[in-house]
Design an enzyme around this catalytic site. Structure first.
Site, PDB file in Angstrom:
ATOM      1  N   GLU A  23     -62.933  45.761  55.097  1.00 17.40           N
ATOM      2  CA  GLU A  23     -63.041  45.312  53.700  1.00 17.40           C
ATOM      3  C   GLU A  23     -63.609  46.413  52.801  1.00 17.40           C
ATOM      4  O   GLU A  23     -64.157  47.406  53.292  1.00 17.40           O
ATOM      5  CB  GLU A  23     -63.926  44.068  53.625  1.00 17.40           C
ATOM      6  CG  GLU A  23     -65.324  44.294  54.178  1.00 17.40           C
ATOM      7  CD  GLU A  23     -66.385  43.456  53.501  1.00 17.40           C
ATOM      8  OE1 GLU A  23     -66.423  43.447  52.260  1.00 17.40           O
ATOM      9  OE2 GLU A  23     -67.186  42.826  54.209  1.00 17.40           O
ATOM     10  N   LYS A 155     -74.743  36.451  56.790  1.00 13.76           N
ATOM     11  CA  LYS A 155     -75.849  37.284  56.323  1.00 13.76           C
ATOM     12  C   LYS A 155     -77.143  36.487  56.335  1.00 13.76           C
ATOM     13  O   LYS A 155     -77.164  35.313  56.003  1.00 13.76           O
ATOM     14  CB  LYS A 155     -75.534  37.784  54.920  1.00 13.76           C
ATOM     15  CG  LYS A 155     -74.630  39.005  55.001  1.00 13.76           C
ATOM     16  CD  LYS A 155     -74.414  39.607  53.665  1.00 13.76           C
ATOM     17  CE  LYS A 155     -73.412  38.798  52.929  1.00 13.76           C
ATOM     18  NZ  LYS A 155     -72.096  39.374  52.882  1.00 13.76           N
TER      19      LYS A 155
HETATM   20  N1  PSU Z   1     -71.213  42.310  54.777  1.00  8.76           N
HETATM   21  C1  PSU Z   1     -72.042  43.327  54.524  1.00  8.76           C
HETATM   22  N2  PSU Z   1     -72.251  43.656  53.217  1.00  8.76           N
HETATM   23  C2  PSU Z   1     -71.580  43.042  52.188  1.00  8.76           C
HETATM   24  C3  PSU Z   1     -70.680  41.974  52.470  1.00  8.76           C
HETATM   25  C4  PSU Z   1     -70.554  41.651  53.787  1.00  8.76           C
HETATM   26  O1  PSU Z   1     -72.605  43.905  55.458  1.00  8.76           O
HETATM   27  O2  PSU Z   1     -71.729  43.420  51.036  1.00  8.76           O
HETATM   28  C5  PSU Z   1     -69.881  41.285  51.376  1.00  8.76           C
HETATM   29  C6  PSU Z   1     -68.589  40.791  51.999  1.00  8.76           C
HETATM   30  O3  PSU Z   1     -67.533  41.342  51.273  1.00  8.76           O
HETATM   31  C7  PSU Z   1     -68.631  39.288  51.840  1.00  8.76           C
HETATM   32  C8  PSU Z   1     -69.374  39.164  50.543  1.00  8.76           C
HETATM   33  O4  PSU Z   1     -67.349  38.733  51.807  1.00  8.76           O
HETATM   34  O5  PSU Z   1     -70.426  40.126  50.730  1.00  8.76           O
HETATM   35  C9  PSU Z   1     -69.830  37.761  50.288  1.00  8.76           C
HETATM   36  O6  PSU Z   1     -70.202  37.628  48.965  1.00  8.76           O
HETATM   37  P1  PSU Z   1     -70.437  36.170  48.317  1.00  8.76           P
HETATM   38  O7  PSU Z   1     -71.665  35.651  48.993  1.00  8.76           O
HETATM   39  O8  PSU Z   1     -70.644  36.417  46.848  1.00  8.76           O
HETATM   40  O9  PSU Z   1     -69.208  35.378  48.591  1.00  8.76           O
END
Ligand code: PSU
Ligand code: MN
Length: 301
Positions: A23, A155
């Site tokens: 990604e 996360k």
């Molecule tokens: N994993 C990481 N760092 C990130 C992300 C994932 O180690 O920045 C990103 C991914 O792209 C994930 C996004 O899909 O954070 C999720 O964001 P939100 O909670 O706004 O959906």
């Protein structure tokens, strides 16, 4: 859907080689420059070293790119004006000819359309702590996209129990690679169980193939804990997170800015300890994804 393949990915498709999707939100929004560029290149190289081909996905000036050239990766890492896009944002980004960094949601969707079955990332999004209405678009996309995502769990900034329940309800399979608990990003322990533990890539392949044979259309999450030497214990992690959450509340940060904000703040507060863990787990996940995609090709020939 019009996809633009890089030369390397296009050749890999013709030669029927194993490909791993990566990604771009983690590059543009998740890590800061220059660590982001270095990590993106290292993840790609880990995949090449094992004999598979990396395909980093992003939208550049309204075009969906599967595989990025070095200068495109560099631009993504340096440029602050890049939209963070989930699946639903794709039409806007394309219509307006914008640059978009794809989240787990948008990347899974594009990878699947491109015929790529395995995708490596760090941590997936989920249900936010203190903001229970904020559920990452990663989850609904994973519920309807039959792909394999190698990650280190949700996360740690999230409500892990609520996220775990969401995965259960919407039928997203959680496989622990050599772990029984669902890892949570910087830590291998969440107190929550994965659906099943496996010790080998062969076992993962068997499960994925059966999922496909049964016609189950949701993602399979292969959860790979952060390498032990970089692990941060949950108590310590909580200290960093509590401060970051308090600042986010004071500054009224919400919506799609919340995840990048919390990650950045935790990295500052921990004097880069969380950043080092994040980088280590991303590279480790790229390697496992390469092994899975190679084995998937070997056994499908
Ligand atoms: N994993 C990481 N760092 C990130 C992300 C994932 O180690 O920045 C990103 C991914 O792209 C994930 C996004 O899909 O954070 C999720 O964001 P939100 O909670 O706004 O959906
Ligand atoms: Mn969100």
């Amino acid at each position: 859907m019009k996809l633009i393949f890089s030369k390397e990915v296009s050749e890999a498709k013709t030669a029927n080689k194993a490909i791993v999707a990566l990604e771009s939100t983690v590059i543009a929004h998740g890590l800061k420059f220059p660590e982001n560029l270095k990590t993106a290149l290292e993840m790609e190289n880990e995949i090449r070293l094992l004999g598979a081909v990396p395909a980093t996905i992003a939208v550049i000036r309204g075009e969906i790119k599967v595989g990025l050239e070095k200068d495109e990766l560099k631009n993504l890492s340096e440029n602050k004006e890049i939209r963070k896009i989930s699946k639903k944002d794709l039409p806007i980004c394309i219509a307006r000819k914008q640059n978009g960094a794809t989240t787990v949601s948008a990347t899974s969707f594009i990878a699947y359309q491109a015929g790529i079955k395995v995708f490596a990332t760090g941590g997936i999004g989920g249900v936010h702590l203190d903001f229970p209405a904020d559920v990452s678009a990663d989850l609904p996309t994973l519920a309807e996209t039959p792909i394999v995502v190698v990650c280190s769990g949700p996360k740690s900034i999230l409500d892990l129990a609520a996220t775990r329940e969401w995965l259960e309800t919407y039928g997203i399979l959680t496989i622990g690679y050599r772990c029984e608990e669902m890892p949570c990003f910087y830590s291998s322990k969440s107190g929550l169980k994965v659906d099943e533990t496996v010790d080998s890539v062969e076992e993962i392949i068997e499960i994925i193939k059966l999922r496909d044979e049964l016609g189950i259309k949701s993602a399979c999450l292969v959860m790979n804990p952060v390498p032990p030497e970089f692990e941060i214990d949950p108590e310590e992690q909580k200290k960093y997170l509590d401060v970051a959450l308090r600042i986010a509340k004071e500054q009224k940060i919400n919506g799609k800015d919340l995840t990048p904000f919390l990650l950045k703040k935790m990295s500052e507060i921990s004097q880069n300890k969380t950043l080092q863990a994040n980088i280590a787990l991303l590279k480790n996940n790229a390697k496992l994804a390469a092994m899975i995609s190679l084995e998937l090709k070997n056994t499908s020939a």
